[in-house]
Write a protein that holds these residues in place. Structure first.
Motif, PDB file in Angstrom:
ATOM      1  N   PHE A   1       0.850  -1.190   0.155  1.00 24.04           N
ATOM      2  CA  PHE A   1       0.110  -0.067   0.569  1.00 24.04           C
ATOM      3  C   PHE A   1       1.033   1.347  -0.022  1.00 24.04           C
ATOM      4  O   PHE A   1       0.828   2.329  -0.614  1.00 24.04           O
ATOM      5  CB  PHE A   1      -0.679   0.313   1.210  1.00 24.04           C
ATOM      6  N   ALA A   2       1.885   0.952   0.392  1.00 20.73           N
ATOM      7  CA  ALA A   2       3.146   2.331   0.975  1.00 20.73           C
ATOM      8  C   ALA A   2       3.113   2.898  -1.137  1.00 20.73           C
ATOM      9  O   ALA A   2       3.553   4.201  -0.901  1.00 20.73           O
ATOM     10  CB  ALA A   2       3.625   2.167   1.484  1.00 20.73           C
ATOM     11  N   ALA A   3       3.339   1.805  -1.174  1.00 22.79           N
ATOM     12  CA  ALA A   3       3.857   2.474  -2.922  1.00 22.79           C
ATOM     13  C   ALA A   3       2.830   3.519  -3.733  1.00 22.79           C
ATOM     14  O   ALA A   3       3.868   2.763  -4.193  1.00 22.79           O
ATOM     15  CB  ALA A   3       4.455   0.629  -3.353  1.00 22.79           C
ATOM     16  N   LYS A   4       2.191   2.938  -3.339  1.00 20.16           N
ATOM     17  CA  LYS A   4       0.248   3.815  -4.731  1.00 20.16           C
ATOM     18  C   LYS A   4       0.738   5.130  -4.390  1.00 20.16           C
ATOM     19  O   LYS A   4       0.607   5.992  -4.633  1.00 20.16           O
ATOM     20  CB  LYS A   4      -0.341   3.488  -3.775  1.00 20.16           C
ATOM     21  N   VAL A   5       0.904   5.816  -2.392  1.00 18.51           N
ATOM     22  CA  VAL A   5       1.570   7.356  -2.273  1.00 18.51           C
ATOM     23  C   VAL A   5       3.315   7.427  -2.162  1.00 18.51           C
ATOM     24  O   VAL A   5       3.062   8.165  -1.837  1.00 18.51           O
ATOM     25  CB  VAL A   5       1.074   7.424  -0.972  1.00 18.51           C
ATOM     26  N   HIS A   6       4.214   6.207  -1.651  1.00 14.27           N
ATOM     27  CA  HIS A   6       5.553   6.750  -1.888  1.00 14.27           C
ATOM     28  C   HIS A   6       6.210   6.471  -2.475  1.00 14.27           C
ATOM     29  O   HIS A   6       6.407   5.075  -3.680  1.00 14.27           O
ATOM     30  CB  HIS A   6       6.137   6.028  -0.228  1.00 14.27           C
ATOM     31  N   PRO A   7       7.063   7.437  -3.492  1.00 13.81           N
ATOM     32  CA  PRO A   7       8.052   7.148  -4.724  1.00 13.81           C
ATOM     33  C   PRO A   7       9.380   5.992  -4.280  1.00 13.81           C
ATOM     34  O   PRO A   7       9.250   5.415  -5.400  1.00 13.81           O
ATOM     35  CB  PRO A   7       8.834   8.105  -4.809  1.00 13.81           C
ATOM     36  N   ASP A   8       9.036   5.271  -3.007  1.00 15.68           N
ATOM     37  CA  ASP A   8      10.463   4.327  -2.986  1.00 15.68           C
ATOM     38  C   ASP A   8      10.811   3.966  -2.052  1.00 15.68           C
ATOM     39  O   ASP A   8      11.143   3.704  -1.187  1.00 15.68           O
ATOM     40  CB  ASP A   8      11.408   4.801  -3.519  1.00 15.68           C
ATOM     41  N   VAL A   9      10.374   2.532  -2.387  1.00 15.84           N
ATOM     42  CA  VAL A   9       9.697   1.562  -1.193  1.00 15.84           C
ATOM     43  C   VAL A   9       9.792   0.143  -1.512  1.00 15.84           C
ATOM     44  O   VAL A   9      10.251  -0.461  -2.601  1.00 15.84           O
ATOM     45  CB  VAL A   9       8.526   1.090  -0.514  1.00 15.84           C
ATOM     46  N   ARG A  10      11.591  -0.332  -0.603  1.00 17.02           N
ATOM     47  CA  ARG A  10      11.874  -1.446  -0.931  1.00 17.02           C
ATOM     48  C   ARG A  10      11.866  -2.430   1.093  1.00 17.02           C
ATOM     49  O   ARG A  10      12.103  -2.279   1.144  1.00 17.02           O
ATOM     50  CB  ARG A  10      13.456  -0.744  -0.131  1.00 17.02           C
ATOM     51  N   LEU A  11      11.804  -3.450   0.145  1.00 15.95           N
ATOM     52  CA  LEU A  11      10.264  -4.510   0.732  1.00 15.95           C
ATOM     53  C   LEU A  11      12.253  -5.154   1.359  1.00 15.95           C
ATOM     54  O   LEU A  11      12.546  -6.276   0.660  1.00 15.95           O
ATOM     55  CB  LEU A  11       9.192  -4.944   0.614  1.00 15.95           C
ATOM     56  N   LEU A  12      12.356  -5.332   2.761  1.00 16.75           N
ATOM     57  CA  LEU A  12      13.098  -6.418   2.836  1.00 16.75           C
ATOM     58  C   LEU A  12      12.855  -7.337   4.181  1.00 16.75           C
ATOM     59  O   LEU A  12      12.274  -7.196   5.102  1.00 16.75           O
ATOM     60  CB  LEU A  12      14.228  -5.247   4.160  1.00 16.75           C
ATOM     61  N   ASP A  13      11.915  -8.507   2.916  1.00 16.11           N
ATOM     62  CA  ASP A  13      12.102  -9.555   3.886  1.00 16.11           C
ATOM     63  C   ASP A  13      12.224 -11.196   3.586  1.00 16.11           C
ATOM     64  O   ASP A  13      12.039 -12.258   4.132  1.00 16.11           O
ATOM     65  CB  ASP A  13      10.282  -9.819   3.466  1.00 16.11           C
ATOM     66  N   GLU A  14      13.527 -10.973   3.395  1.00 17.52           N
ATOM     67  CA  GLU A  14      14.671 -11.782   3.350  1.00 17.52           C
ATOM     68  C   GLU A  14      16.346 -11.997   3.943  1.00 17.52           C
ATOM     69  O   GLU A  14      16.281 -10.498   3.974  1.00 17.52           O
ATOM     70  CB  GLU A  14      15.299 -12.635   2.177  1.00 17.52           C
ATOM     71  N   GLY A  15      15.807 -12.460   5.293  1.00 14.44           N
ATOM     72  CA  GLY A  15      17.082 -12.506   5.905  1.00 14.44           C
ATOM     73  C   GLY A  15      18.401 -13.450   5.308  1.00 14.44           C
ATOM     74  O   GLY A  15      18.432 -12.710   4.166  1.00 14.44           O
ATOM     75  N   GLY A  16      19.974 -13.648   5.915  1.00 16.81           N
ATOM     76  CA  GLY A  16      20.439 -13.801   5.089  1.00 16.81           C
ATOM     77  C   GLY A  16      21.728 -12.604   5.436  1.00 16.81           C
ATOM     78  O   GLY A  16      21.518 -11.550   5.401  1.00 16.81           O
ATOM     79  N   THR A  17      22.615 -12.645   4.607  1.00 14.68           N
ATOM     80  CA  THR A  17      23.976 -12.176   4.195  1.00 14.68           C
ATOM     81  C   THR A  17      23.326 -10.927   3.396  1.00 14.68           C
ATOM     82  O   THR A  17      24.996  -9.902   3.415  1.00 14.68           O
ATOM     83  CB  THR A  17      25.293 -12.733   3.959  1.00 14.68           C
ATOM     84  N   MET A  18      23.316 -11.322   2.816  1.00 16.18           N
ATOM     85  CA  MET A  18      22.355 -10.009   1.678  1.00 16.18           C
ATOM     86  C   MET A  18      21.530  -8.459   2.689  1.00 16.18           C
ATOM     87  O   MET A  18      21.379  -7.928   2.172  1.00 16.18           O
ATOM     88  CB  MET A  18      21.443 -10.593   0.188  1.00 16.18           C
ATOM     89  N   LEU A  19      20.624  -8.869   3.925  1.00 22.08           N
ATOM     90  CA  LEU A  19      20.273  -7.782   4.086  1.00 22.08           C
ATOM     91  C   LEU A  19      21.030  -6.813   4.757  1.00 22.08           C
ATOM     92  O   LEU A  19      20.540  -5.890   4.409  1.00 22.08           O
ATOM     93  CB  LEU A  19      19.396  -8.606   5.793  1.00 22.08           C
ATOM     94  N   GLY A  20      22.451  -7.306   5.172  1.00 25.18           N
ATOM     95  CA  GLY A  20      23.172  -6.589   5.540  1.00 25.18           C
ATOM     96  C   GLY A  20      23.184  -5.070   4.098  1.00 25.18           C
ATOM     97  O   GLY A  20      23.700  -3.828   4.021  1.00 25.18           O
ATOM     98  N   ASP A  21      23.757  -6.142   3.207  1.00 26.59           N
ATOM     99  CA  ASP A  21      24.133  -5.593   2.220  1.00 26.59           C
ATOM    100  C   ASP A  21      23.232  -4.190   1.272  1.00 26.59           C
ATOM    101  O   ASP A  21      23.167  -3.355   0.941  1.00 26.59           O
ATOM    102  CB  ASP A  21      23.685  -6.588   0.895  1.00 26.59           C
ATOM    103  N   ARG A  22      21.715  -5.125   1.516  1.00 26.73           N
ATOM    104  CA  ARG A  22      20.630  -4.223   1.241  1.00 26.73           C
ATOM    105  C   ARG A  22      20.193  -2.550   1.809  1.00 26.73           C
ATOM    106  O   ARG A  22      19.690  -2.104   1.024  1.00 26.73           O
ATOM    107  CB  ARG A  22      18.947  -5.114   1.520  1.00 26.73           C
ATOM    108  N   LEU A  23      20.427  -2.395   2.966  1.00 24.71           N
ATOM    109  CA  LEU A  23      20.558  -1.965   4.097  1.00 24.71           C
ATOM    110  C   LEU A  23      21.439  -0.759   3.716  1.00 24.71           C
ATOM    111  O   LEU A  23      21.950   0.493   3.958  1.00 24.71           O
ATOM    112  CB  LEU A  23      21.118  -2.177   5.735  1.00 24.71           C
TER     113      LEU A  23
END
Length: 279
Positions: free
Chosen positions: A148-170
């Motif tokens: 729903f946020a993506a309908k009004v906010h221009p750039d929403v990034r969902l982080l729903d997977e853990g692992g070593t990539m989580l830090g990279d995405r942050l």
């Protein structure tokens, strides 16, 4: 016991510096507010999974001479009307629904002061991009908010997977200009969520967290924690209050985004033109 019982307990704990063990006892008491005034220290210790001396130290930390004084205070502060037994015992499914109604009432009490949610909405609206974290049990809450946020906010990034990539995405979100991280944290709390919040704050991100309790493990790594209890009456927790609080946050965020209403109208026009929905 009405919703005021849990509210009185929460008020008793608010502002107190409690150890992790003491926060566990406090959380247990809030969840079992109806029974707590009638439990012995041994029974409360067993319920919270701690030692009996820990319960005594907890009572002293709250300013009482010992647990008997704390229990006496709880009994004396309970209105007689709250101890009236129901005419018939509801079944387990009804109890689960009643538990969620109680959680929603407590959420309504919390929202009586809109300032925390309004502050959170401003922080979320100003973050470009806006990373939204939720793992395991909280993944669906993070997904629903992000959708729903993506309908009004221009750039929403969902982080729903853990692992070593989580830090990279942050890291990537921070480099792109993110100033705030929104986290949905529900029990059982994954260790990597706690670690991710600590890392996010080390990057300079402000952490806004929707959690099941002010005593959740993520509290120590949150700049603004918004509590919404989960239901525990069934084999798997229910999360009506966290979901509703997420929608309230969406409303507060949209109020701080210029042109949010026109974006929603534009989406409705495009959806109609594309025939996206059957209704």
């Amino acid at each position: 016991m009405s919703e005021s019982a849990a509210a009185r307990l929460q008020a008793l704990f608010d502002g107190k510096r409690l150890t992790p063990t003491q926060r566990r006892i406090a959380h247990c008491m809030v969840r079992g507010a109806a029974e707590v005034p009638y439990l012995s220290s041994v029974e409360l210790a067993e319920l919270a999974g701690v030692s009996q001396p820990s319960v005594t130290r907890f009572a002293v930390a709250l300013g009482f001479d010992g647990y008997p004084a704390l229990r006496r205070h709880l009994r004396e502060s309970t209105p007689a009307s709250e101890s009236t037994a129901p005419e018939s015992e509801p079944n387990e499914y009804q109890q689960a629904v009643a538990g969620e109604i109680e959680n929603l009432r407590r959420l309504a009490d919390f929202l009586a002061d809109p300032a925390p949610v309004e502050r959170a909405g401003a922080l979320l609206a100003a973050s470009r991009p806006l990373p939204v974290l939720g793992l395991r049990a909280a993944a669906s809450q993070a997904f629903g908010f992000s959708y729903f946020a993506a309908k009004v906010h221009p750039d929403v990034r969902l982080l729903d997977e853990g692992g070593t990539m989580l830090g990279d995405r942050l890291d990537a979100a921070r480099r792109a200009g993110a100033s705030t991280l929104l986290c949905f944290a529900l029990p059982r709390h994954p260790r990597e969520v706690v670690e991710a919040l600590a890392y996010a704050r080390s990057l300079g991100l402000t952490v806004v967290t929707v959690a099941d309790s002010s005593f959740a493990p993520v509290a120590a790594h949150s700049d603004l924690l918004l509590p919404a209890a989960v239901g525990t009456g069934l084999a798997f927790d229910t999360a009506c209050a966290p979901m509703l609080l997420g929608r309230v946050l969406l409303e507060a965020m949209a109020d701080h985004i210029p042109g949010a209403e026109s974006r929603l109208e534009e989406f409705d026009t495009q959806a109609a033109a594309r025939g996206l929905f059957a209704d």
